[in-house]
Design an enzyme around this catalytic site. Sequence first.
Site, PDB file in Angstrom:
ATOM      1  N   LYS A   3      17.147  21.387 -10.698  1.00 51.35           N
ATOM      2  CA  LYS A   3      16.584  19.994 -10.859  1.00 51.35           C
ATOM      3  C   LYS A   3      17.219  19.034 -11.628  1.00 51.35           C
ATOM      4  O   LYS A   3      18.085  19.508 -12.747  1.00 51.35           O
ATOM      5  CB  LYS A   3      15.095  20.272 -11.466  1.00 51.35           C
ATOM      6  N   HIS A  27       0.800  -1.072  -0.200  1.00 47.41           N
ATOM      7  CA  HIS A  27      -0.138   0.115  -0.011  1.00 47.41           C
ATOM      8  C   HIS A  27       0.738   1.120  -0.018  1.00 47.41           C
ATOM      9  O   HIS A  27       0.455   2.364   0.550  1.00 47.41           O
ATOM     10  CB  HIS A  27      -0.904   0.011   1.132  1.00 47.41           C
ATOM     11  N   SER A  77      16.107  20.793 -16.214  1.00 47.35           N
ATOM     12  CA  SER A  77      15.034  21.852 -16.149  1.00 47.35           C
ATOM     13  C   SER A  77      15.243  23.029 -17.084  1.00 47.35           C
ATOM     14  O   SER A  77      16.574  23.491 -16.904  1.00 47.35           O
ATOM     15  CB  SER A  77      14.473  22.056 -15.076  1.00 47.35           C
ATOM     16  N   GLU A 109      10.304   8.065 -16.693  1.00 49.77           N
ATOM     17  CA  GLU A 109       9.103   8.563 -17.118  1.00 49.77           C
ATOM     18  C   GLU A 109       8.658   8.523 -18.676  1.00 49.77           C
ATOM     19  O   GLU A 109       7.455   8.059 -18.770  1.00 49.77           O
ATOM     20  CB  GLU A 109       9.177  10.168 -16.932  1.00 49.77           C
TER      21      GLU A 109
END
Length: 459
Positions: free
Chosen positions: A285, A158, A279, A292
């Site tokens: 970043k 979970h 980025s 992804e």
Amino acid sequence: MAEQKTWSQRFEGALHPAIVRFNASIDFDIELIEYDLTGSLAHAKMLAKTGIISAEEGEKIVTGLEQIRKEYQEGLFNPGVDAEDVHFAVERRLTEIIGDTGKKLHTGRSRNDQVGTDTRLYLRAQIEQIRAQIKDFQEVLLSLAEQNIETLIPGYTHLQRAQPVSLAHHLLAYFEMTQRDWERLGDVYKRVDISPLGCGALAGTTFPIDRHYTAELLGFSSVYSNSLDGVSDRDFAIEFLNAASLIMVHLSRLSEEVILWSSQEFNFVTLTDSCATGSSIMPQKKNPDVPELVRGKTGRVFGHLQGMLVLMKGLPLAYNKDLQEDKEALFDAVKTVKACLEAMTILMREGIVFRKERLAEAVAEDFSNATDVADYLAAKGVPFREAYNLVGKVVKTCLAGGKLLKDLTLDEWKTLHPAFEQDIYEAITPKQVVSARNSFGGTGFEQVKRGLAEAKSKI
Ligand code: ARG
């Protein structure tokens, strides 16, 4: 200049130019050219062997087809939409090269069995390549697992901290999934490996062809027994897309984990510069674009599976032009799976570094050893359910006092239950918690070593 019209003299008018483009598949089925040539070579040899054409004609056709292959490889064969599809393009070029004998190649076959043959030859080759890529990916997983048998990582259910596990155990779970993918592809291969060549348009042919001979030349294990089935079956493509979808499910789940692990909240891995991107606006970043994208590309492979199922469901026997739509789906799924396997192999090999100090901290900062306290009592004769309830109370007390289980004094343990002894401290160290789970298939180090050895034997 090639003959403009491909159809028989039944036709007088020409196709509308927009319909020519609409009808054509050459833009994408050119991908099949190597297989189309191979299939045609086998067909020509069979025609000569059975005496349907002369040996000399057969040789001429073979030479012409080999020349087209060479021209294609050198970038000199670029048919346009007027050729409609790769099959017409090859036949037309053959006739340009060797003259009227080229027009004999299509004796005793149809584009319907031809395209089915090409697609199966293509898919056979692709399945072999994808299976090899899966093995490369698994090798990377294995070497990472080997280095991390005793590295511990929080295990979740979970997405809540549950019990710590060996990092190798976690990685080996992906080995197992991809091993099933590899096996599944091997199984799909068996049903791709059947020759439809010689089924003709739908009903077979009046010529004394030898389907078993062409199948043998093309390395097919068997031939379709029913010509209607042979030209209209795309089960094999659907099965492949299903297997491809499951590969993507597995890559996508691992991707999701890498994305989570690389977030500041988890901070379990660092992305190396070879696989991370920046980025355009936020200089601090480092983005996990690779996993992804893999996660994102998964959707299109599922889409192709769904698309193909819908494509097939209402088709009456036998061939219908709808089937031309199978190719872009298949080609895109193949390219996507191959690209994702390659990227994930690189990512796991050099794109992430596990932050071991942080992992060690993570497994020691929570209550994921609570089950072990219950197991400890149960081993001393306290019924498990009773022990479970008691430990719930212990956790509650700890939470109220801002403590972890390891912070309780022996007196505190003993007030909770007299069965607790000094050895409770050892029993709840993360390392002991993991190493104690030695049931078959568990995360105990002995089991992980067994799993690793078994996995290695499958490489
Ligand atoms: N380009 C066609 C396809 O991909 C080849 C078969 C065409 N057959 C036909 N009867 N029109 O399906």
